[in-house]
Every structure is written in structure tokens, then in C-alpha cells.
Enzyme design. Structure first.
Site, PDB file in Angstrom:
ATOM      1  N   PHE A   1       0.816  -1.219   0.000  1.00 20.45           N
ATOM      2  CA  PHE A   1       0.000   0.000   0.000  1.00 20.45           C
ATOM      3  C   PHE A   1       0.846   1.263   0.000  1.00 20.45           C
ATOM      4  CE2 PHE A   1       0.922  -0.202   4.497  1.00 20.45           C
ATOM      5  CZ  PHE A   1       0.749   1.080   5.004  1.00 20.45           C
ATOM      6  N   LYS A   2       2.092   1.151   0.438  1.00 23.74           N
ATOM      7  CA  LYS A   2       2.968   2.330   0.497  1.00 23.74           C
ATOM      8  C   LYS A   2       3.185   2.950  -0.886  1.00 23.74           C
ATOM      9  CE  LYS A   2       3.649   1.384   4.881  1.00 23.74           C
ATOM     10  NZ  LYS A   2       4.887   1.202   5.594  1.00 23.74           N
ATOM     11  N   ASP A   3       3.082   2.139  -1.944  1.00 18.52           N
ATOM     12  CA  ASP A   3       3.281   2.658  -3.302  1.00 18.52           C
ATOM     13  C   ASP A   3       2.261   3.741  -3.656  1.00 18.52           C
ATOM     14  OD1 ASP A   3       5.474   1.028  -4.167  1.00 18.52           O
ATOM     15  OD2 ASP A   3       4.101  -0.655  -4.409  1.00 18.52           O
TER      16      ASP A   3
ATOM     17  N   THR B   1       7.906   0.492   3.463  1.00 18.03           N
ATOM     18  CA  THR B   1       8.171   1.890   3.105  1.00 18.03           C
ATOM     19  C   THR B   1       9.462   2.023   2.305  1.00 18.03           C
ATOM     20  OG1 THR B   1       6.945   2.924   4.912  1.00 18.03           O
ATOM     21  CG2 THR B   1       8.803   4.155   4.050  1.00 18.03           C
TER      22      THR B   1
ATOM     23  N   MET C   1       3.687   6.809  -2.054  1.00 14.64           N
ATOM     24  CA  MET C   1       5.086   7.103  -2.354  1.00 14.64           C
ATOM     25  C   MET C   1       5.314   7.511  -3.799  1.00 14.64           C
ATOM     26  SD  MET C   1       7.340   7.226  -0.018  1.00 14.64           S
ATOM     27  CE  MET C   1       7.090   5.961   1.195  1.00 14.64           C
TER      28      MET C   1
END
Length: 462
Positions: free
Chosen positions: A110-112, A143, A115
Site C-alpha cells: 500500500f505504500k506505493d 516503506t 510514495m
């Protein structure tokens, strides 16, 4: 839109200023002076928006004049151009639970979603600059890879990622350490994620060092990360909720950023009935919601390593609101944490916290059983973090609710955990890059701030 620090609400900073700073010099986290509430007429339009359009509308509320509309649309378009699913976020409904697939980005987590946007923002803000930014971040597993992918090879940016040595999965590590770009530096710290996070915070607070290296950060403490995560709460409500019933959302929680984004979405007008903080045995947040006491214990290594956290940085943001938006009151709690090793919420603060959140803890055996049951019964494979968020939704009281469970990572990132659960190794998505036999680049350092600083300065000057 102006911003202040949770420890000094007199500040008046722009989005651009807090974007580059990441963490306030006083150790506090940045917050907007007000949370914009979206009108009913605007929300009605969300029904027809795709993910990118929704992202644009929500970011516009928080960025002030940092980017023009044209720039912002371009950043968002480019950010999601590499995602494997055109919807960006998709949902798989099994029984009464809708599994929110947040892992369709380039590093399977989900960090994509946040980010890739942040990478574009750095690129846009630095394109005409001679200054070089040095991003320093800590990761509990996801992350780091997402941040590296977003900025690798970009002009005027170096990135230094601290991860706990031998305490993340092999795939999580390889996704970080196999990039060949010469602006990427991976540091394995002999310690826990909390140790890594503490080192990064100490570097931010050291004004001389932070100024010397022109330091910035992309951890979930960066407010832009929170804004990007707000988007998918609105997206699932308007795209996967036919009757627009109030929703229950269960979120695998470590550093409190993802669940906090849900809290902000609710304050912005989204009809969220309940936000469930789902933890593994590193359950400081669940204990706090049950007892009102916030007391970090020793980190227990688990099969859901991204949640092996005992100091949830973003929790300070909700504490600010529990303290009646009083920075001085908040600082007393943070001082207790520093000097006593814990703090105790007042009766009113405790009641307010329980009003906004519920919490659940899932142990190793329960995690493995949930993964196995779902695969056996529905042929659907989830990662161990997601499994912790399934647990509370299995209760009878949720059977008639509109329930969403966040899938924060693809199962292929945790092969050993999946093997334990179903006796099979997970497969990477189709057309995913091969990382298995690629050379890894990282250095192992002791948990000593001076060693880390010296390494960073040496690499910058090389």
C-alpha cells in the site's frame, strides 16, 4: 492551507515547507490548521470519479499554491502509470468482507499509493533547483522499497533507508537492496524498527546535521503520505458500496498512519461507522485503547514484520486532538513517555479515543489459521498482516455491516509466512520483475547515531 507542529500550534507553515521538513524541529508532527469538510454536492461527484480524479480533488484541499492544477494532475497521472490494475485499488468480496487490494503498485504494498505521488512531488519541486535533497527514512519492511522505487535515479535526490537487520522478510529486503541506481543507500541496523525510527527522528531534531545534509523524510510522518492514503477511503466508499451504507474498516496497524488517514477522511465528511486498529502481538495500540495506558514493551519478532512496532509515531497526531488541540498538554504526555516510559490518558481522553477507534490483537496461530481457512474455503490468499485485520470482522456483530479489510501487501512478499499457513510458496503477480538472483547492496551498522551520520555524510561527499 497552513500547518503547525503538534508540539507548537503557533506555527504557520506552507505545504511545501512541511513537505520538505517531514518532521518538525521540535520533534512534533505537522498538522493542518483545519480539516476541510467536503460538501455534499462535491461528494456526489465522487461517484463518477476514477482514483486519479479523486486523488486530485483531495490533494487540492491540502497543498495551497505549492502546485498548479496542471502540475498536480501530471504528478498524479505519472504516479499511477506503473500500477498493474487500472483501477489502482480493487476489491474482492468474500461473504460479508470486502478485501481492499492496496498492493497493485511496483513494490507490492500500500505504500506505493502514496510514495509514487511523493516521488513526483520531489521531482517537480527540485527540477529547477541546484540543491540536493537527502531523504532519510526508516522502514519496517514496505516503506523502504516503495520510497526507493519512487525516487531511484531522480536528479537532486539521494535516499538512505534504515531497516532492522534480519527482521524483515527476504523479499522485502530484496525489493530494497537490488536497485542499481547510485542515489540509493540501504543501511541494515542491528536493532528493531523502533530503533531505526528513533535514529531518524534524532537526525531530524539535530538541526545542524539536518541542515548540513538538507534532510527530508518520506516516512508516514510526512503529511503528504497521509493525504494520499485518505483517497482510498473515499474511493472504496463510492466505488464498492452500492447503497452507500456507513462502512466498517479494519486496518493492519503498526505506525498508525493508515488508520489515521481514515480518521481524517471521517472528519472530512466520509460516512465511516467504525475504524478498527488491527495489531499482531506487538499490540501497544490495542492495550492503550483497552486500558488508556500507552506503554511500549519489548518488540516481539513475528510473521507480520511490518507491524513489529512498539512506538507508533503517528499516534501523536491523534493525541493532539485528544488533548483539545493543546500543544502544551500534548508535550506533557510525550515527556512522560520519555522520562517514565509510558503515559496515561485522562478519563476524557480515554473516552474520546474509544469513541473514534476500536482495536483487536491477533497472535501467530490465529494469523496462520485465518490465512489457511480463507485459502482452503475460498481459494484466496492473503498476507499475514491482512489476516490480523480479518480477525475482528469474523465476529457475528459485523455479519450485516458493510465491512472492508485492507490488504496492505501482496502475499508473495512473505513466502515463509505463507508456507507455514498453506504449505505452498506464493507466486509473484504476472509480469512482476525478477529479484531473486539479483545482487544486493546494503551495509550493516550498529545501532549508534554517530556511525549512521558519518556514513551518510561520507556517501554524500563521495
Amino acid at each position: 492551507m497552513k500547518y503547525f507542529s503538534s508540539r507548537n500550534n503557533n506555527l504557520q507553515l506552507s505545504f511545501k515547507e512541511i513537505f520538505f521538513k517531514g518532521l518538525s524541529q521540535d520533534g512534533g508532527l505537522f498538522l493542518p490548521h483545519f480539516i476541510p469538510r467536503i460538501s455534499e454536492s462535491k461528494l456526489k461527484k465522487f461517484e463518477n470519479y476514477n482514483f486519479q480524479e479523486m486523488s486530485f480533488e483531495i490533494f487540492k484541499l491540502f497543498i495551497g499554491e505549492t502546485f498548479s492544477n496542471v502540475e498536480l494532475k501530471k504528478i498524479i497521472k505519472n504516479a499511477y502509470s506503473k500500477f498493474r490494475n487500472l483501477k489502482i485499488v480493487d476489491v474482492k468480496k468474500i461473504d460479508h468482507i470486502s478485501y481492499v487490494q492496496l498492493y497493485h503498485g511496483p513494490t507490492l504494498a500500500f505504500k506505493d499509493i502514496a510514495m509514487q505521488v511523493l516521488g513526483g512531488m520531489y521531482d517537480s519541486l527540485l527540477k529547477d533547483s541546484n540543491n540536493k535533497i537527502n531523504l532519510v527514512t526508516a522502514t519496517s519492511g514496505d516503506t523502504g522499497a516503495a520510497a526507493i522505487d519512487a525516487v531511484q535515479g531522480k536528479k537532486n535526490i539521494n535516499i538512505f533507508v534504515l531497516h532492522p537487520h534480519n527482521k524483515i522478510s527476504s523479499v522485502q529486503r530484496q525489493l530494497m537492496t537490488t536497485y542499481k541506481a547510485n542515489n540509493v543507500f540501504n543501511i541494515a541496523i542491528e536493532g528493531s524498527f523502533d530503533d531505526c525510527q528513533k535514529l531518524v527522528k534524532e537526525m531530524f531534531i539535530d538541526k545542524n546535521f539536518a541542515d548540513k545534509i538538507n534532510m527530508s523524510g518520506v516516512n508516514s510522518i510526512n503529511w503528504a503520505r497521509i493525504v494520499a492514503q485518505i483517497v482510498y477511503y473515499f474511493f472504496i466508499f463510492y466505488k464498492f458500496n452500492d447503497n452507500q451504507k456507513p462502512i466498517v474498516v479494519s486496518v493492519p496497524t503498526g505506525n498508525f498512519g493508515d488508520i489515521y488517514a481514515g480518521y481524517i477522511a471521517k472528519k472530512m465528511g466520509l460516512n465511516i461507522k467504525e475504524l478498527i486498529i488491527s495489531t499482531n502481538q506487538n499490540n501497544i495500540l490495542q492495550r492503550c485503547i483497552d486500558t488508556g495506558e500507552y506503554k511500549p514493551l519489548r518488540v516481539i519478532q513475528s510473521i507480520s514484520p511490518s507491524m513489529d512496532i512498539q512506538v507508533a509515531s503517528n499516534f501523536e497526531r491523534i493525541l493532539f486532538y485528544l488533548c483539545n488541540e493543546n500543544s502544551e498538554e500534548l508535550k506533557l504526555l510525550m515527556n512522560d513517555l520519555k522520562t517514565k516510559g509510558y503515559f496515561k490518558l485522562s478519563t476524557k481522553q480515554f473516552k474520546n479515543l474509544k469513541y473514534h477507534f476500536s482495536a483487536s490483537t491477533c497472535n501467530e496461530n490465529e494469523t496462520i489459521k485465518i490465512m489457511n481457512d480463507l485459502y482452503t474455503q475460498s481459494n484466496y490468499l492473503i498476507d499475514p498482516h491482512t489476516a490480523t485485520a480479518v480477525k475482528p470482522l469474523l465476529k457475528d456483530k459485523y455479519k450485516n455491516e458493510k465491512c472492508f479489510c485492507f490488504e496492505t501487501a501482496h502475499s508473495s512478499k512473505f513466502p515463509s509466512s505463507v508456507l507455514k499457513a498453506i504449505n505452498l510458496l506464493p507466486k509473484f503477480p504476472d509480469n512482476f520483475k525478477n529479484i531473486t538472483n539479483n545482487e544486493e547492496k546494503f551495509i550493516i551498522l550498529d545501532n549508534k547515531i554517530n556511525l549512521i551520520k558519518e556514513y551518510i555524510i561520507r556517501k554524500i561527499q563521495t
